[in-house]
Design a protein around this motif. Structure first.
Motif, short mmCIF file in Angstrom:
data_model
loop_
_atom_site.label_atom_id
_atom_site.label_comp_id
_atom_site.label_asym_id
_atom_site.label_seq_id
_atom_site.Cartn_x
_atom_site.Cartn_y
_atom_site.Cartn_z
N ASP A 175 0.88 -1.17 0.00
CA ASP A 175 0.00 0.00 0.00
C ASP A 175 0.92 1.22 0.00
O ASP A 175 1.37 1.65 1.06
CB ASP A 175 -0.90 -0.05 1.24
CG ASP A 175 -1.78 1.20 1.38
OD1 ASP A 175 -1.97 1.91 0.38
OD2 ASP A 175 -2.24 1.45 2.51
N CYS A 176 1.23 1.73 -1.17
CA CYS A 176 2.25 2.78 -1.26
C CYS A 176 1.85 3.83 -2.28
O CYS A 176 1.32 3.51 -3.34
CB CYS A 176 3.60 2.17 -1.64
SG CYS A 176 4.98 3.32 -1.54
N LEU A 177 2.08 5.10 -1.93
CA LEU A 177 1.83 6.22 -2.82
C LEU A 177 3.09 7.07 -2.94
O LEU A 177 3.84 7.21 -1.97
CB LEU A 177 0.73 7.13 -2.26
CG LEU A 177 -0.70 6.63 -2.19
CD1 LEU A 177 -1.53 7.64 -1.41
CD2 LEU A 177 -1.26 6.44 -3.58
N THR A 178 3.30 7.64 -4.11
CA THR A 178 4.34 8.64 -4.29
C THR A 178 3.67 10.00 -4.34
O THR A 178 2.65 10.18 -5.02
CB THR A 178 5.13 8.40 -5.59
OG1 THR A 178 5.71 7.09 -5.55
CG2 THR A 178 6.24 9.42 -5.77
N LEU A 179 4.23 10.96 -3.58
CA LEU A 179 3.70 12.33 -3.59
C LEU A 179 4.50 13.16 -4.58
O LEU A 179 5.73 13.13 -4.57
CB LEU A 179 3.82 12.94 -2.19
CG LEU A 179 3.08 12.20 -1.07
CD1 LEU A 179 3.32 12.89 0.27
CD2 LEU A 179 1.58 12.10 -1.36
N LEU A 180 3.78 13.91 -5.43
CA LEU A 180 4.42 14.68 -6.47
C LEU A 180 4.14 16.17 -6.30
O LEU A 180 3.04 16.56 -5.92
CB LEU A 180 3.93 14.23 -7.85
CG LEU A 180 4.08 12.74 -8.16
CD1 LEU A 180 2.83 12.19 -8.78
CD2 LEU A 180 5.25 12.51 -9.08
#
Length: 258
Positions: A175-180
Motif C-alpha cells: 500500500d504505497c503512494l508517491t507524492l508529487l
C-alpha cells in the motif's frame, strides 16, 4: 543528485531537523557516521547547529530543554510560501499545530504540526535559509517517507494542505503512494497496516544516502547506535533502518546507479 539552494515549491521537503538531549554526543555520532561538521545557529529556539557536508548544509540538530521529554525523532520540513496559511490549513484539515508559527531569526518562519494520524512534520517559509543545499550524495538526505497504517487515511490531508498529486505504486503486496510536486516525486507514503510500531505510531522516516549500507550499519553499532531493520534490497535501493544512541530512527540507503 546534487542541487543548489533554491526556493522550493510548496510541499517539497527542504530540511530535516533533530532535537536531542545531548547535543555534543549526537554531533559526535553523526559527524563520525556521515562526515558532518557543524556551524552554530540560529539560536532563537535554543542551542542549535546546522550540519555541513563539504561546506554545504544538509540538516540541523538542536537541544531540547531538560524538562521536555518529547520523542527523539528526525523531522522533515515541508516548504511553504506562507507558514501561517499552511498552519491554518493543517488545523482545518484535521491536523494539529504544536509549535508556531514563529520566526527563526533572519533564517525564516516555521511551524511544527502533525497530520490526523499523529505523524509530525515541520513547515518552513524560507527567508535567508533556503534549506538543504545538497541531497542524494553520501552523507545527505536521499528521501522522506511517511510510514502509516494505511495511505487512504492521510493522503487526502496532504493533498489538501500541500497540493500534492499522487501516484499509486501498483502492487498487490504494498500500500504505497508517491507524492508529487509539479510532476516531480518528492516523498512517499507507505501503509504498513498492523506492522506499524505501537511505540511510534505514524511517523516520517528520513533516508540518508551512504556508499555502502552494510558497512554503515556496522559503523552505527560501533558508534553506540543499533539496527532496527536489517539491510535488504528494495525499490529505493539497499536499505536498513537504524537508530542513534538517543533512539532517533532513520534509514540508510545505497541508491542504485542512475
Amino acid at each position: 543528485m546534487t542541487e543548489a539552494a533554491a526556493r522550493r515549491a510548496p510541499g517539497t521537503p527542504c530540511w530535516v531537523s533533530l532535537m536531542v538531549h545531548d547535543m555534543a554526543a549526537t554531533q559526535e555520532f553523526y559527524g563520525a557516521l556521515f562526515g558532518w561538521e557543524f556551524r552554530p545557529g540560529p539560536q532563537q529556539l535554543g542551542p542549535y547547529a546546522r550540519a555541513l557536508l563539504d561546506g554545504r548544509e544538509v540538516a540541523g540538530i538542536g537541544e531540547l530543554p531538560p524538562d521536555r521529554h518529547l520523542p527523539i525523532a528526525w523531522t522533515p520540513y515541508l516548504a511553504s510560501d506562507d507558514v501561517d496559511g499552511t498552519a491554518a490549513s493543517v488545523r482545518q484539515c484535521g491536523g494539529t499545530v504544536g509549535v508556531g508559527p514563529l520566526d527563526a531569526g533572519e533564517a525564516g518562519r516555521m511551524a511544527i504540526g502533525s497530520d490526523p494520524s499523529g505523524a509530525v512534520f515541520g513547515i518552513w517559509q524560507a527567508a535567508e535559509h533556503l534549506g538543504m543545499t545538497v541531497t542524494g550524495v553520501p552523507g545527505a538526505v536521499a528521501w522522506n517517507e511517511l510510514v502509516t497504517r494505511d495511505t487512504s487515511s492521510v493522503s487526502k490531508f496532504y493533498q489538501s494542505v500541500f497540493g500534492y498529486t499522487e501516484e499509486a505504486v501498483v502492487s498487490a503486496d504494498f500500500d504505497c503512494l508517491t507524492l508529487l510536486v509539479e510532476g516531480r516525486p518528492v516523498a512517499s507514503v507507505q501503509g504498513v497496516g498492523h506492522a506499524l510500531p505501537r511505540h511510534r505510531g505514524s511517523h516520517w522516516m528520513t533516508y540518508f544516502e551512504v556508499s555502502n549500507v552494510d558497512e554503515a550499519v556496522e559503523r552505527v553499532a560501533d558508534l553506540g547506535g543499533h539496527t532496527v531493520t536489517a539491510a535488504r534490497n528494495g525499490s529505493l535501493g539497499r536499505v536498513a533502518r537504524v537508530a542513534d544512541p538517543e533512539g532517533a530512527e532513520f534509514a540508510l540507503v545505497t541508491s542504485p546507479p542512475s
